[in-house]
Design a protein around this motif. Sequence first.
Motif, PDB file in Angstrom:
ATOM      1  N   ALA A   1       3.119   1.631  -1.247  1.00  0.00           N
ATOM      2  CA  ALA A   1       3.663   1.922  -2.393  1.00  0.00           C
ATOM      3  C   ALA A   1       3.371   0.703  -3.462  1.00  0.00           C
ATOM      4  CB  ALA A   1       5.242   2.131  -2.012  1.00  0.00           C
TER       5      ALA A   1
ATOM      6  N   ASN B   1      -4.798  -5.244  -5.851  1.00  0.00           N
ATOM      7  CA  ASN B   1      -4.395  -6.238  -5.027  1.00  0.00           C
ATOM      8  C   ASN B   1      -5.401  -7.514  -5.041  1.00  0.00           C
ATOM      9  OD1 ASN B   1      -4.680  -7.497  -2.089  1.00  0.00           O
ATOM     10  ND2 ASN B   1      -2.685  -6.428  -1.875  1.00  0.00           N
TER      11      ASN B   1
ATOM     12  N   THR C   1      -9.192   5.258  -0.070  1.00  0.00           N
ATOM     13  CA  THR C   1     -10.015   4.745  -1.427  1.00  0.00           C
ATOM     14  C   THR C   1     -10.622   3.740  -1.043  1.00  0.00           C
ATOM     15  OG1 THR C   1      -7.886   3.322  -2.191  1.00  0.00           O
ATOM     16  CG2 THR C   1      -8.201   5.786  -2.799  1.00  0.00           C
TER      17      THR C   1
ATOM     18  N   GLY D   1       0.610  -0.385  -6.704  1.00  0.00           N
ATOM     19  CA  GLY D   1       0.078   0.160  -7.903  1.00  0.00           C
ATOM     20  C   GLY D   1      -0.436   1.631  -7.709  1.00  0.00           C
ATOM     21  N   VAL D   2      -1.269   1.623  -6.651  1.00  0.00           N
ATOM     22  CA  VAL D   2      -2.099   2.905  -6.531  1.00  0.00           C
ATOM     23  C   VAL D   2      -1.303   4.142  -6.128  1.00  0.00           C
ATOM     24  CG1 VAL D   2      -4.141   4.148  -5.252  1.00  0.00           C
ATOM     25  CG2 VAL D   2      -4.240   1.610  -6.357  1.00  0.00           C
TER      26      VAL D   2
ATOM     27  N   ARG E   1       5.430  -0.556   4.137  1.00  0.00           N
ATOM     28  CA  ARG E   1       5.906  -1.715   4.906  1.00  0.00           C
ATOM     29  C   ARG E   1       7.345  -1.955   4.310  1.00  0.00           C
ATOM     30  NH1 ARG E   1       1.972  -6.393   4.906  1.00  0.00           N
ATOM     31  NH2 ARG E   1       2.165  -6.416   2.739  1.00  0.00           N
ATOM     32  N   THR E   2       7.492  -1.856   2.768  1.00  0.00           N
ATOM     33  CA  THR E   2       8.836  -2.129   2.154  1.00  0.00           C
ATOM     34  C   THR E   2       9.514  -1.088   1.863  1.00  0.00           C
ATOM     35  OG1 THR E   2       7.913  -4.340   1.466  1.00  0.00           O
ATOM     36  CG2 THR E   2       9.827  -3.802   0.877  1.00  0.00           C
TER      37      THR E   2
ATOM     38  N   THR F   1      -7.518   4.980  -9.884  1.00  0.00           N
ATOM     39  CA  THR F   1      -7.808   5.150  -8.520  1.00  0.00           C
ATOM     40  C   THR F   1      -6.871   6.212  -7.809  1.00  0.00           C
ATOM     41  OG1 THR F   1      -8.197   2.757  -8.556  1.00  0.00           O
ATOM     42  CG2 THR F   1      -7.747   3.835  -6.440  1.00  0.00           C
TER      43      THR F   1
ATOM     44  N   PHE G   1     -11.803   5.654  -7.605  1.00  0.00           N
ATOM     45  CA  PHE G   1     -12.697   5.933  -8.941  1.00  0.00           C
ATOM     46  C   PHE G   1     -14.108   5.533  -8.327  1.00  0.00           C
ATOM     47  CE2 PHE G   1     -12.502   7.607 -13.354  1.00  0.00           C
ATOM     48  CZ  PHE G   1     -14.048   7.433 -13.515  1.00  0.00           C
ATOM     49  N   ASP G   2     -14.167   4.118  -7.985  1.00  0.00           N
ATOM     50  CA  ASP G   2     -15.434   3.696  -7.448  1.00  0.00           C
ATOM     51  C   ASP G   2     -14.970   2.848  -6.325  1.00  0.00           C
ATOM     52  OD1 ASP G   2     -14.053   2.064  -9.441  1.00  0.00           O
ATOM     53  OD2 ASP G   2     -15.782   1.077 -10.338  1.00  0.00           O
ATOM     54  N   PRO G   3     -15.093   3.368  -5.130  1.00  0.00           N
ATOM     55  CA  PRO G   3     -15.825   4.715  -4.777  1.00  0.00           C
ATOM     56  C   PRO G   3     -14.992   5.718  -4.790  1.00  0.00           C
ATOM     57  CG  PRO G   3     -14.941   3.501  -2.764  1.00  0.00           C
ATOM     58  CD  PRO G   3     -14.845   2.594  -3.943  1.00  0.00           C
TER      59      PRO G   3
ATOM     60  N   LYS H   1      10.528  -0.162  -1.725  1.00  0.00           N
ATOM     61  CA  LYS H   1       9.424  -0.028  -2.830  1.00  0.00           C
ATOM     62  C   LYS H   1       9.156   1.299  -3.104  1.00  0.00           C
ATOM     63  CE  LYS H   1       7.017  -4.423  -2.943  1.00  0.00           C
ATOM     64  NZ  LYS H   1       5.778  -5.073  -2.661  1.00  0.00           N
TER      65      LYS H   1
ATOM     66  N   ALA I   1       1.794   0.090   9.169  1.00  0.00           N
ATOM     67  CA  ALA I   1       0.703   0.653   9.325  1.00  0.00           C
ATOM     68  C   ALA I   1      -0.520   0.039  10.129  1.00  0.00           C
ATOM     69  CB  ALA I   1       0.085   1.199   7.783  1.00  0.00           C
TER      70      ALA I   1
ATOM     71  N   ALA J   1      -2.499   2.092   1.387  1.00  0.00           N
ATOM     72  CA  ALA J   1      -2.082   0.694   1.885  1.00  0.00           C
ATOM     73  C   ALA J   1      -3.543  -0.174   1.425  1.00  0.00           C
ATOM     74  CB  ALA J   1      -1.686   0.668   3.283  1.00  0.00           C
TER      75      ALA J   1
HETATM   76  P1  NDP Z   1      -1.082  -3.335  -3.479  1.00  0.00           P
HETATM   77  O1  NDP Z   1      -0.886  -4.364  -2.796  1.00  0.00           O
HETATM   78  O2  NDP Z   1      -0.328  -2.961  -4.871  1.00  0.00           O
HETATM   79  O3  NDP Z   1      -0.354  -2.031  -2.736  1.00  0.00           O
HETATM   80  C1  NDP Z   1      -0.615  -1.927  -1.114  1.00  0.00           C
HETATM   81  C2  NDP Z   1       0.546  -1.311  -0.468  1.00  0.00           C
HETATM   82  O4  NDP Z   1       0.327  -1.203   0.749  1.00  0.00           O
HETATM   83  C3  NDP Z   1       1.980  -2.170  -0.628  1.00  0.00           C
HETATM   84  O5  NDP Z   1       2.915  -1.274  -0.873  1.00  0.00           O
HETATM   85  C4  NDP Z   1       2.048  -2.829   0.510  1.00  0.00           C
HETATM   86  O6  NDP Z   1       3.251  -3.353   0.932  1.00  0.00           O
HETATM   87  C5  NDP Z   1       1.489  -1.712   1.561  1.00  0.00           C
HETATM   88  N1  NDP Z   1       0.932  -2.294   2.817  1.00  0.00           N
HETATM   89  C6  NDP Z   1       0.090  -3.386   3.026  1.00  0.00           C
HETATM   90  N2  NDP Z   1       0.113  -3.639   4.330  1.00  0.00           N
HETATM   91  C7  NDP Z   1       0.891  -2.641   4.877  1.00  0.00           C
HETATM   92  C8  NDP Z   1       1.122  -2.365   6.460  1.00  0.00           C
HETATM   93  N3  NDP Z   1       0.728  -3.098   7.398  1.00  0.00           N
HETATM   94  N4  NDP Z   1       2.057  -1.474   6.728  1.00  0.00           N
HETATM   95  C9  NDP Z   1       2.348  -0.709   5.561  1.00  0.00           C
HETATM   96  N5  NDP Z   1       1.940  -0.867   4.215  1.00  0.00           N
HETATM   97  C10 NDP Z   1       1.508  -1.841   3.934  1.00  0.00           C
HETATM   98  O7  NDP Z   1      -2.454  -2.603  -3.828  1.00  0.00           O
HETATM   99  P2  NDP Z   1      -3.154  -1.290  -4.749  1.00  0.00           P
HETATM  100  O8  NDP Z   1      -2.080  -0.208  -4.882  1.00  0.00           O
HETATM  101  O9  NDP Z   1      -3.677  -2.126  -5.695  1.00  0.00           O
HETATM  102  O10 NDP Z   1      -4.377  -1.032  -3.943  1.00  0.00           O
HETATM  103  C11 NDP Z   1      -3.879   0.026  -2.996  1.00  0.00           C
HETATM  104  C12 NDP Z   1      -5.494   0.330  -2.237  1.00  0.00           C
HETATM  105  O11 NDP Z   1      -6.481   0.809  -3.272  1.00  0.00           O
HETATM  106  C13 NDP Z   1      -6.329  -0.797  -1.837  1.00  0.00           C
HETATM  107  O12 NDP Z   1      -6.911  -0.433  -0.525  1.00  0.00           O
HETATM  108  C14 NDP Z   1      -7.614  -1.240  -2.638  1.00  0.00           C
HETATM  109  O13 NDP Z   1      -8.679  -1.684  -1.854  1.00  0.00           O
HETATM  110  C15 NDP Z   1      -7.693   0.334  -3.035  1.00  0.00           C
HETATM  111  N6  NDP Z   1      -8.229   0.523  -4.467  1.00  0.00           N
HETATM  112  C16 NDP Z   1      -9.457   1.230  -4.473  1.00  0.00           C
HETATM  113  C17 NDP Z   1     -10.358   1.570  -5.713  1.00  0.00           C
HETATM  114  C18 NDP Z   1     -10.971   2.469  -6.069  1.00  0.00           C
HETATM  115  O14 NDP Z   1     -11.442   2.834  -7.246  1.00  0.00           O
HETATM  116  N7  NDP Z   1     -11.755   3.075  -4.928  1.00  0.00           N
HETATM  117  C19 NDP Z   1      -9.563   0.620  -6.873  1.00  0.00           C
HETATM  118  C20 NDP Z   1      -8.336  -0.237  -6.694  1.00  0.00           C
HETATM  119  C21 NDP Z   1      -7.914  -0.089  -5.563  1.00  0.00           C
HETATM  120  P3  NDP Z   1       4.462  -4.268   0.614  1.00  0.00           P
HETATM  121  O15 NDP Z   1       4.669  -3.672  -0.813  1.00  0.00           O
HETATM  122  O16 NDP Z   1       5.219  -4.512   1.536  1.00  0.00           O
HETATM  123  O17 NDP Z   1       3.500  -5.403   0.375  1.00  0.00           O
END
Ligand code: NDP
Length: 397
Positions: free
Chosen positions: A9, A181, A103, A11-12, A35-36, A344, A139-141, A39, A59, A81
């Motif tokens: 939960a 992140n 992603t 940004g993406v 996790r939370t 993304t 988007f990329d990948p 959110k 997760a 995540a």
């Molecule tokens: P954030 O850190 O904003 O969000 C990650 C979320 O995952 C948070 O809500 C976090 O929970 C949750 N999370 C982390 N660990 C766990 C767990 N063990 N169990 C359950 N939930 C968990 O990241 P973004 O939204 O910015 O990015 C998300 C994904 O998108 C990443 O994998 C990133 O690499 C990918 N990405 C891909 C791009 C592309 O173009 N292909 C570009 C940008 C990002 P909590 O809120 O509690 O921390």
Amino acid sequence: MGKVLIIGAGGVGTVVAHKVAQNPDVFTEIMIASRTKSKCDAVVKAIGNPNIRTAQVDADNVDELAALFNDFKPGIVINVALPYQDLTIMEACLKTGVNYLDTANYEPKDVAHFEYSWQWAYKQRFEEAGLTAILGCGFDPGVSGVYTAYAAKHHFDEIQYLDIVDCNAGNHHKAFATNFNPEINIREITQNGRYYENGQWVTTQPLEIHKDLTYPNIGPRDSYLLYHEELESLVKNFPTIKRARFWMTFGQEYLTHLRVIQDIGMARIDPIDYQGMKIVPLQFLKAVLPNPQDLGENYEGETSIGCRIRGLKDGKEHTYYIYNNCSHQAAYKETGMQGVSYTTGVPAMIGAMMFLKGLWKRPGVWNVEEFDPDPFMEQLNKQGLPWHEVFDGDLEL
Ligand code: NDP
């Protein structure tokens, strides 16, 4: 058409949730788990659709995930995540008969190492289970691979040179912040650069190679050669490629901060002792940096991401540039998130839509460029990421 479970939960995840909710003909039931839980609840409140379910899940824990999947019975899981959770979520999918999309490729927590081998190793198990796994559908990948597949299908007999160019010309008015992140982002950028040429991988120092590239509606921006995971699958799936590179823009201010962060040891990913506790400096840094989810409100400017391709059609050399520009403010107005989360999250939703419509449904583990690009490209235009083409222009590369 089907039930979708979004994991994460951030940004993406927030953008994915908004976009699946906008397409109720395809996504008939929605759950967001992370996790939370609070959110997830906040995302549902922002969307204003009380029918979206939420749940708490760790997760990293396959049994917990499997119990959640058995309870909700999703048709597909959208994993947004962190890359560390890819394999546990894939395991839970196999245990419970659920299809998978992500992603970003799996990364072990203790080494910043980007390769698909860990996830490709699941191919046979997904095939035997009759389940589809779609890798790297942001988007990329993601769109970068779909653009390449579209170019190969419609405009080239042979793609020879591929440059993926990623420009963020936005300004969030913070001294330093990452757009997704911070831990994942800084691990990626501080790695050695790497590109593919004539069947070999060439390694460079981090950010060693850079040049000005001109982006549509933005102008010239200093662009740095990085390793990016889709290069690995694209050179495998398009074996005529002689050279494949990835470029990303960075401002001087950003790079100065990054250098200081590294020089003072804050980019370290190994645990250190601090007052009797083990802490990972980069994870601590994440806790004090601006949250990428909070950047949207004052974010101006736009992103521009595309593929610059040179190759042969009917024996003649041609160039082709396909790209999308995305406004941070427009993304914020629609979803409350900035353009990087938006670019993304929208493709992740479209990938899940392709699966549920039966258009990208094939047992096994696949990268996006292995599916038909046409229906995905059509949706990009409808769902907020329209694309543009330039034929036989100067690629600058
Ligand atoms: P954030 O850190 O904003 O969000 C990650 C979320 O995952 C948070 O809500 C976090 O929970 C949750 N999370 C982390 N660990 C766990 C767990 N063990 N169990 C359950 N939930 C968990 O990241 P973004 O939204 O910015 O990015 C998300 C994904 O998108 C990443 O994998 C990133 O690499 C990918 N990405 C891909 C791009 C592309 O173009 N292909 C570009 C940008 C990002 P909590 O809120 O509690 O921390």
